[in-house]
Write a protein that holds these residues in place. Sequence first.
Motif: not given
Length: 461
Positions: A6-7, A355-357, A432-439
Amino acid sequence: MLEVAFAPGAYNRSAMGIAQARLVNYYAEATPFAPDARFPRPCLTSPSSVGSGPIRGLFIQPGVFGGELFVVSATTLYRAGASVGTIAGTDMVRFAASATQLVIVANGSAYAYDGSTLTLIDDTDLPAVTDVVFIGGRFVFGLQNSSRFRWSDTSSATTVDGLAFSNAESSPDYIVGLAIALGQLVIFGSTSVEFWDLTGNDDEPFQHAGSGTYLRGCVSRDAIVVADNSVFWIGDDRIIYRGKSVPERVSNHGIEAALKSCTSLSSATAFEARVEGHAFLVVNVPGVTTFALDLAAPQASDGWAEWSSYGRTTFRGRCSVMSSGDVLVGDEVAGNVYTLASGVYSDNGDPVTFLASAFIKGANKAERCNNIVVQGARGVGLATGQGSDPITELRFSDDQGRSWSDWFQASPGAVGQYKDRAVWQRMGLVREPGRVLEIRTTDPVLATLTGLLVNQERPYG
């Protein structure tokens, strides 16, 4: 299987083309079995109604009037819930106290309370004031639009001699606020901060502490906080500092970008909240958001989170005191004084969004995302009502947060279902460059997060 962290905290540089890292109403804590744990912030509960509000200030101190709670709500000063007089204005108030007197500064005026009567300090030697502290047996007043500060006679807030004054020396700036830190008088100017020592001399009770000067100013009186044996403030350069031998920057570039965007930063407020060994510096940035720094974080710049309240961009608490081990928080809207407590997952019944990313780094070629598994508290649903069948939601962005998927739902388990965990399957390709997730979780349940897995072989096992 890929483990994804997690960030570590709140960080927003989206204006520079970088995805925003978010940690909302959580704080991070490394535990022996979950080094990446995210725990829900303490929430507001058990309100006491004091006047019509908003709450302009709280004060309590052992040895001062029986350790009773003083509250300024709207234009009334309350002692243990009973009205004792009128405090004019709408601004936040500042308190200072001896064993026999309580002084309140508001709207440029100073008031003294002696245990029975609240009176305006009407002294020609004390013009409009901006702040007050008590040190060495004297009340010290910072004067508005001036570099001058005055002090009272010993233990007599209402007696101020015309010659009892001095001036901040390092810069011809105005005094923004005052504080007491480690036995020193700290004078916050608009472009400098000075430290003054007690001398023991009745005629000249204070002297500038030689090299005790920061060539860094202060932008908001009500965001000056003494916490964790240090003083914290928002500098004139829109950086949050902690006082040490030199000012220590504790904000990060993302926090500073948010501070820069605020058009009324002089109205920022801050307070300390201590819960379960964590000391939080909570900074309300008007019209932007509220940031909370966990002073227990190994690295200060990673210890930030956003705190928000239902229907608002900011947290509704704006001042605090400690009382019998509890944190009491004043409402910036209503006349409520809350307890800030762990184990509660709503703010006085209003839902809280947790919420966390996280970020899944992409490879040179697209890779299939078969599943995403969130690990955390399980079987924590409530017996009845909202939260009896709790929901965790996930969304993602493949373009650094410029656009987002819909929210996808999963269940972390109803009450007693300790083997369940939130799982999302067939989540497309990661490039690429990637995927950002938020939960996120909005149900009033324990929403602890302990891990995030991608492409686990048996996601339900």
